[in-house]
Design a protein around this motif. Structure first.
Motif, PDB file in Angstrom:
ATOM      1  N   GLY A 183      -2.638  83.149  18.533  1.00 50.43           N
ATOM      2  CA  GLY A 183      -3.254  83.507  17.260  1.00 50.43           C
ATOM      3  C   GLY A 183      -4.087  82.357  16.737  1.00 50.43           C
ATOM      4  N   VAL A 184      -4.649  82.572  15.544  1.00 49.04           N
ATOM      5  CA  VAL A 184      -5.353  81.480  14.859  1.00 49.04           C
ATOM      6  C   VAL A 184      -4.615  81.228  13.548  1.00 49.04           C
ATOM      7  CG1 VAL A 184      -7.557  81.789  16.065  1.00 49.04           C
ATOM      8  CG2 VAL A 184      -7.122  83.094  13.991  1.00 49.04           C
ATOM      9  N   GLY A 209       7.644  94.833   8.894  1.00 44.52           N
ATOM     10  CA  GLY A 209       6.407  94.082   9.170  1.00 44.52           C
ATOM     11  C   GLY A 209       5.241  95.007   9.465  1.00 44.52           C
ATOM     12  N   ASP A 210       4.377  94.575  10.398  1.00 45.18           N
ATOM     13  CA  ASP A 210       3.191  95.374  10.721  1.00 45.18           C
ATOM     14  C   ASP A 210       3.541  96.752  11.263  1.00 45.18           C
ATOM     15  OD1 ASP A 210       1.567  93.355   9.892  1.00 45.18           O
ATOM     16  OD2 ASP A 210       0.551  93.044  11.811  1.00 45.18           O
ATOM     17  N   ILE A 246      -3.046  81.528   9.739  1.00 47.16           N
ATOM     18  CA  ILE A 246      -2.592  82.505   8.751  1.00 47.16           C
ATOM     19  C   ILE A 246      -2.115  81.733   7.515  1.00 47.16           C
ATOM     20  CG2 ILE A 246      -1.951  84.392  10.307  1.00 47.16           C
ATOM     21  CD1 ILE A 246       0.895  83.541  10.136  1.00 47.16           C
ATOM     22  N   ARG A 253      -0.872  80.426  13.350  1.00 48.74           N
ATOM     23  CA  ARG A 253       0.147  81.456  13.567  1.00 48.74           C
ATOM     24  C   ARG A 253       1.113  81.055  14.681  1.00 48.74           C
ATOM     25  NH1 ARG A 253       1.304  85.309  17.269  1.00 48.74           N
ATOM     26  NH2 ARG A 253       2.508  87.114  16.529  1.00 48.74           N
ATOM     27  N   GLY A 310      10.753  93.420  19.052  1.00 46.60           N
ATOM     28  CA  GLY A 310       9.577  92.616  18.709  1.00 46.60           C
ATOM     29  C   GLY A 310       9.996  91.233  18.248  1.00 46.60           C
ATOM     30  N   SER A 323       5.784 101.172  19.009  1.00 45.58           N
ATOM     31  CA  SER A 323       6.278 102.355  19.724  1.00 45.58           C
ATOM     32  C   SER A 323       7.324 103.085  18.894  1.00 45.58           C
ATOM     33  CB  SER A 323       6.946 101.936  21.039  1.00 45.58           C
ATOM     34  OG  SER A 323       6.040 101.243  21.825  1.00 45.58           O
ATOM     35  N   ARG A 327     -12.664  85.462  15.249  1.00 40.62           N
ATOM     36  CA  ARG A 327     -11.670  84.485  14.796  1.00 40.62           C
ATOM     37  C   ARG A 327     -11.683  83.265  15.707  1.00 40.62           C
ATOM     38  NH1 ARG A 327      -7.911  87.128  17.164  1.00 40.62           N
ATOM     39  NH2 ARG A 327      -6.115  86.129  16.258  1.00 40.62           N
ATOM     40  N   GLU A 387      11.594  91.467  23.301  1.00 42.93           N
ATOM     41  CA  GLU A 387      10.165  91.175  23.167  1.00 42.93           C
ATOM     42  C   GLU A 387       9.436  91.636  24.433  1.00 42.93           C
ATOM     43  OE1 GLU A 387       7.745  90.028  21.001  1.00 42.93           O
ATOM     44  OE2 GLU A 387       6.456  90.165  22.771  1.00 42.93           O
ATOM     45  N   ALA A 388       8.303  92.337  24.228  1.00 44.96           N
ATOM     46  CA  ALA A 388       7.567  92.867  25.379  1.00 44.96           C
ATOM     47  C   ALA A 388       6.947  91.759  26.235  1.00 44.96           C
ATOM     48  CB  ALA A 388       6.469  93.818  24.880  1.00 44.96           C
ATOM     49  N   ASP A 443       7.752  95.842  15.977  1.00 44.70           N
ATOM     50  CA  ASP A 443       6.894  95.739  17.163  1.00 44.70           C
ATOM     51  C   ASP A 443       5.411  95.877  16.843  1.00 44.70           C
ATOM     52  OD1 ASP A 443       7.662  98.336  16.528  1.00 44.70           O
ATOM     53  OD2 ASP A 443       7.714  99.055  18.580  1.00 44.70           O
ATOM     54  N   TRP A 477      -5.159  91.164  20.331  1.00 45.89           N
ATOM     55  CA  TRP A 477      -5.278  89.863  19.661  1.00 45.89           C
ATOM     56  C   TRP A 477      -5.849  88.798  20.593  1.00 45.89           C
ATOM     57  CZ3 TRP A 477      -5.211  89.645  14.630  1.00 45.89           C
ATOM     58  CH2 TRP A 477      -4.430  90.534  13.910  1.00 45.89           C
ATOM     59  N   ILE A 487       6.589  87.313  14.115  1.00 48.13           N
ATOM     60  CA  ILE A 487       7.009  86.632  12.888  1.00 48.13           C
ATOM     61  C   ILE A 487       8.069  87.466  12.150  1.00 48.13           C
ATOM     62  CG2 ILE A 487       6.155  85.935  10.599  1.00 48.13           C
ATOM     63  CD1 ILE A 487       3.553  85.053  12.151  1.00 48.13           C
ATOM     64  N   GLY A 488       7.864  88.775  12.082  1.00 51.13           N
ATOM     65  CA  GLY A 488       8.815  89.647  11.388  1.00 51.13           C
ATOM     66  C   GLY A 488      10.158  89.703  12.097  1.00 51.13           C
ATOM     67  N   ILE A 503      10.038  98.153  24.738  1.00 49.41           N
ATOM     68  CA  ILE A 503      10.745  99.387  24.382  1.00 49.41           C
ATOM     69  C   ILE A 503       9.808 100.574  24.568  1.00 49.41           C
ATOM     70  CG2 ILE A 503      10.177  99.502  21.899  1.00 49.41           C
ATOM     71  CD1 ILE A 503      13.193 100.252  21.491  1.00 49.41           C
TER      72      ILE A 503
HETATM   73  C1  LIG Z   1      -0.603  87.680  19.797  1.00 49.56           C
HETATM   74  C2  LIG Z   1      -0.814  87.903  18.329  1.00 49.56           C
HETATM   75  C3  LIG Z   1      -1.780  87.132  17.669  1.00 49.56           C
HETATM   76  C4  LIG Z   1      -1.984  87.334  16.307  1.00 49.56           C
HETATM   77  N1  LIG Z   1      -2.925  86.567  15.689  1.00 49.56           N
HETATM   78  C5  LIG Z   1      -3.124  86.705  14.374  1.00 49.56           C
HETATM   79  C6  LIG Z   1      -4.050  85.877  13.704  1.00 49.56           C
HETATM   80  O1  LIG Z   1      -4.674  85.011  14.305  1.00 49.56           O
HETATM   81  N2  LIG Z   1      -4.238  86.042  12.360  1.00 49.56           N
HETATM   82  C7  LIG Z   1      -3.528  86.996  11.665  1.00 49.56           C
HETATM   83  O2  LIG Z   1      -3.707  87.135  10.453  1.00 49.56           O
HETATM   84  N3  LIG Z   1      -2.627  87.796  12.272  1.00 49.56           N
HETATM   85  C8  LIG Z   1      -2.409  87.675  13.605  1.00 49.56           C
HETATM   86  N4  LIG Z   1      -1.487  88.459  14.227  1.00 49.56           N
HETATM   87  C9  LIG Z   1      -0.748  89.452  13.408  1.00 49.56           C
HETATM   88  C10 LIG Z   1       0.284  88.797  12.509  1.00 49.56           C
HETATM   89  O3  LIG Z   1       1.112  87.956  13.254  1.00 49.56           O
HETATM   90  C11 LIG Z   1       1.082  89.914  11.860  1.00 49.56           C
HETATM   91  O4  LIG Z   1       0.206  90.650  11.022  1.00 49.56           O
HETATM   92  C12 LIG Z   1       2.166  89.460  10.925  1.00 49.56           C
HETATM   93  O5  LIG Z   1       2.659  88.215  11.241  1.00 49.56           O
HETATM   94  C13 LIG Z   1       3.317  90.465  10.877  1.00 49.56           C
HETATM   95  O6  LIG Z   1       4.217  90.169  11.934  1.00 49.56           O
HETATM   96  P1  LIG Z   1       5.008  91.240  12.777  1.00 49.56           P
HETATM   97  O7  LIG Z   1       6.150  90.494  13.370  1.00 49.56           O
HETATM   98  O8  LIG Z   1       5.288  92.448  11.991  1.00 49.56           O
HETATM   99  O9  LIG Z   1       3.998  91.686  13.922  1.00 49.56           O
HETATM  100  P2  LIG Z   1       3.447  90.852  15.152  1.00 49.56           P
HETATM  101  O10 LIG Z   1       3.259  89.441  14.808  1.00 49.56           O
HETATM  102  O11 LIG Z   1       2.289  91.632  15.679  1.00 49.56           O
HETATM  103  O12 LIG Z   1       4.661  90.901  16.230  1.00 49.56           O
HETATM  104  C14 LIG Z   1       5.033  92.075  16.932  1.00 49.56           C
HETATM  105  C15 LIG Z   1       5.764  91.654  18.199  1.00 49.56           C
HETATM  106  O13 LIG Z   1       6.262  92.821  18.852  1.00 49.56           O
HETATM  107  C16 LIG Z   1       5.991  92.722  20.238  1.00 49.56           C
HETATM  108  N5  LIG Z   1       5.908  94.099  20.765  1.00 49.56           N
HETATM  109  C17 LIG Z   1       4.898  94.974  20.643  1.00 49.56           C
HETATM  110  N6  LIG Z   1       5.204  96.137  21.225  1.00 49.56           N
HETATM  111  C18 LIG Z   1       6.465  95.997  21.730  1.00 49.56           C
HETATM  112  C19 LIG Z   1       7.339  96.863  22.449  1.00 49.56           C
HETATM  113  N7  LIG Z   1       6.991  98.122  22.761  1.00 49.56           N
HETATM  114  N8  LIG Z   1       8.570  96.385  22.831  1.00 49.56           N
HETATM  115  C20 LIG Z   1       8.940  95.107  22.500  1.00 49.56           C
HETATM  116  N9  LIG Z   1       8.142  94.252  21.838  1.00 49.56           N
HETATM  117  C21 LIG Z   1       6.920  94.705  21.441  1.00 49.56           C
HETATM  118  C22 LIG Z   1       4.683  91.948  20.298  1.00 49.56           C
HETATM  119  O14 LIG Z   1       4.481  91.349  21.566  1.00 49.56           O
HETATM  120  C23 LIG Z   1       4.867  90.937  19.187  1.00 49.56           C
HETATM  121  O15 LIG Z   1       5.486  89.778  19.634  1.00 49.56           O
HETATM  122  C24 LIG Z   1      -1.243  88.320  15.582  1.00 49.56           C
HETATM  123  C25 LIG Z   1      -0.283  89.089  16.250  1.00 49.56           C
HETATM  124  C26 LIG Z   1      -0.056  88.894  17.619  1.00 49.56           C
HETATM  125  C27 LIG Z   1       1.000  89.721  18.326  1.00 49.56           C
END
Ligand SMILES: Cc1cc2nc3c(=O)[nH]c(=O)nc-3n(C[C@H](O)[C@H](O)[C@H](O)COP(=O)(O)OP(=O)(O)OC[C@H]3O[C@@H](n4cnc5c(N)ncnc54)[C@H](O)[C@@H]3O)c2cc1C
Length: 413
Positions: free
Chosen positions: A40-41, A298-299, A43, A102, A7, A162, A183, A31-32, A157, A242, A10-11, A128
């Motif tokens: 995004g919008v 992260g998420d 944050i 974002r 993934g 997954s 949003r 990254e998928a 991710d 999203w 951001i995380g 993955i």
């Molecule tokens: C396109 C998008 C838009 C967003 N817009 C907003 C917003 O406007 N406002 C807000 O508050 N939060 C938004 N979020 C969520 C926010 O970014 C997250 O809550 C926060 O930043 C935590 O980040 P994270 O890296 O844990 O998760 P995420 O930011 O969700 O990143 C997860 C990454 O993993 C990748 N991924 C997913 N499944 C797989 C896989 N099987 N194999 C490989 N890679 C994979 C995704 O494509 C993504 O790039 C958005 C997330 C995404 C993906």
């Protein structure tokens, strides 16, 4: 040590940069998506996460791309002010709070990754499907039939992880609380202080609005708008995507009444180029994140309601903590244990607090106690009650100013 990060959000990118800063260079991000898109919008990046990005040397870029939030103001549905508090430097933190697009934050992390870690370490279009491990190594298996091997694998991710599904196969999909979020971003004239983050209404009928850029030559800023309504009765859960776009008419019909002398939400609805929709979902806190050489971040580890603007900030804190533990602990087991002990209970507390509307409790109390509005807010709250509610959430979410200012750095010397 070779670290596989699944993934590039951001995380995931924060983790790669943190590992690099801690002296661990053998890092690959999978990254998928075919390209890292600045989607995004708006944050918020809270002072505890700004501290981490500052220590990663990204403060100037953050300041140029975002807007330092000056105050946080809560209103009831009649547009009457309940509570206002300074934020960032004005609140006594050593670091600002930023409101930012974002996509632009992701862009900052992505460019830093390309400069520091190298583009050949970011593998796009690699989704993955599962991981496997033995006592010597861990492997990531991708949808295109390829695989990669390393010492540790981190599932960053996102909410539909997954890796989490593989570690907790009985969990099921994310949990919807019945609230839909619309949003958008719109160019608009500044409102209140020009750096105010405002929340208006109550949980299930709310608007969250804040500027995310400095003033342009047109005298306008880019304003982030999130409108929320309880739609569980009568409508199915919106798609968890999203990028799910919706028609402006739908937003106008639900929120077109929101016009006050200090902000005109109806006008913002028209000014936005595009509206997106997403359900407000989270997941129950997990009893365990790490299994052998695999962990979550992260998420993927702790998706939470966007209450108190904590999702991205908590992912950044996870990243910095995990990198530190991997660099300093004597073994992978010890590092993942230490990471989980530091971050799992802390983030579980935020997930649970957000379900009870955490930072915004006073808006619920105002609606409950004075649904028709008030002349003076002192009629609705006991002396000191609003101050106490505000301080409580900051302690839970780890950004109480004194604690944050005094705590040692997570950087590895
Ligand atoms: C396109 C998008 C838009 C967003 N817009 C907003 C917003 O406007 N406002 C807000 O508050 N939060 C938004 N979020 C969520 C926010 O970014 C997250 O809550 C926060 O930043 C935590 O980040 P994270 O890296 O844990 O998760 P995420 O930011 O969700 O990143 C997860 C990454 O993993 C990748 N991924 C997913 N499944 C797989 C896989 N099987 N194999 C490989 N890679 C994979 C995704 O494509 C993504 O790039 C958005 C997330 C995404 C993906």
């Amino acid at each position: 040590m070779k670290v596989l990060i699944v993934g590039g959000g951001i995380g995931g990118l924060s983790l790669a940069l943190s590992l690099h800063a801690a002296g661990i260079d053998d890092v690959d991000v999978f990254e998928a998506s075919p390209v890292v898109e600045e989607l995004g919008v708006g944050i918020n990046v809270l002072p505890h996460a700004v501290r981490e990005l500052t220590e990663l040397g990204l403060d100037d870029e953050l300041a140029a791309a975002g807007l330092a939030t000056g105050e946080f103001v809560m209103f009831n549905k009649h547009g009457q002010r309940i509570w206002a508090e300074p934020r960032g430097l004005a609140a006594g933190y050593r670091w600002p709070q930023y409101s930012i697009h974002r996509g632009r934050l992701l862009g900052i992390l992505h460019r830093a990754f390309l400069r520091r870690v190298g583009g050949h370490r970011l593998h796009a279009a690699r989704r993955i499907v599962c991981s496997s491990q033995d006592h010597r190594s861990v492997s990531a298996h991708f949808a295109d039939g390829t695989a990669a091997e390393g010492d540790v694998l981190v599932g960053a991710d996102g909410v539909h992880s997954s890796i989490r599904m593989q570690l907790h196969p009985d969990e099921g999909p994310p949990l919807w609380n019945g609230i839909t979020m619309w949003r958008a971003v719109a160019r608009a004239e500044p409102f209140l202080s020009g750096r105010s983050m405002v929340i208006l209404g109550y949980f299930g009928k709310r608007a969250v609005i804040y500027p995310i850029t400095t003033l342009g030559d047109d005298g306008c800023t880019l304003v982030n708008i999130v409108l929320e309504a309880k739609t569980a009765q009568g409508r199915p859960m919106p798609r968890q995507d999203w990028s799910h776009r919706v028609d402006r008419d739908e937003v106008r019909a639900l929120f077109g009444w929101m016009r006050f002398d200090w902000i005109d939400v109806a006008m913002l609805i028209e000014a936005a180029e595009q509206w997106w929709q997403y359900p407000m979902v989270d997941r129950d806190p997990l009893a365990r994140w790490s299994f052998g050489r695999v962990t979550l971040l992260g998420d993927a580890a702790h998706p939470m309601y966007p209450v108190g603007a904590n999702g991205a900030s908590q992912a950044i804190l996870d990243a910095r903590t995990l990198a530190r533990m991997l660099a300093l602990e004597g073994s992978i087991d010890a590092a993942l244990d230490a990471y989980e002990s530091a971050r799992r209970p802390a983030t579980a507390a935020v997930v649970l607090s957000n379900r009870l509307v955490g930072a915004e409790t006073c808006m619920e109390l105002a609606e409950e106690r004075a649904p028709h509005g008030f002349e003076r807010v002192e009629e609705v709250f006991a002396p000191g009650e609003l101050e106490r509610l505000s301080a409580e959430y900051k302690r839970t979410a780890g950004f109480d100013p004194v604690t944050l200012n005094d705590r040692p750095s997570l950087s590895v010397e």
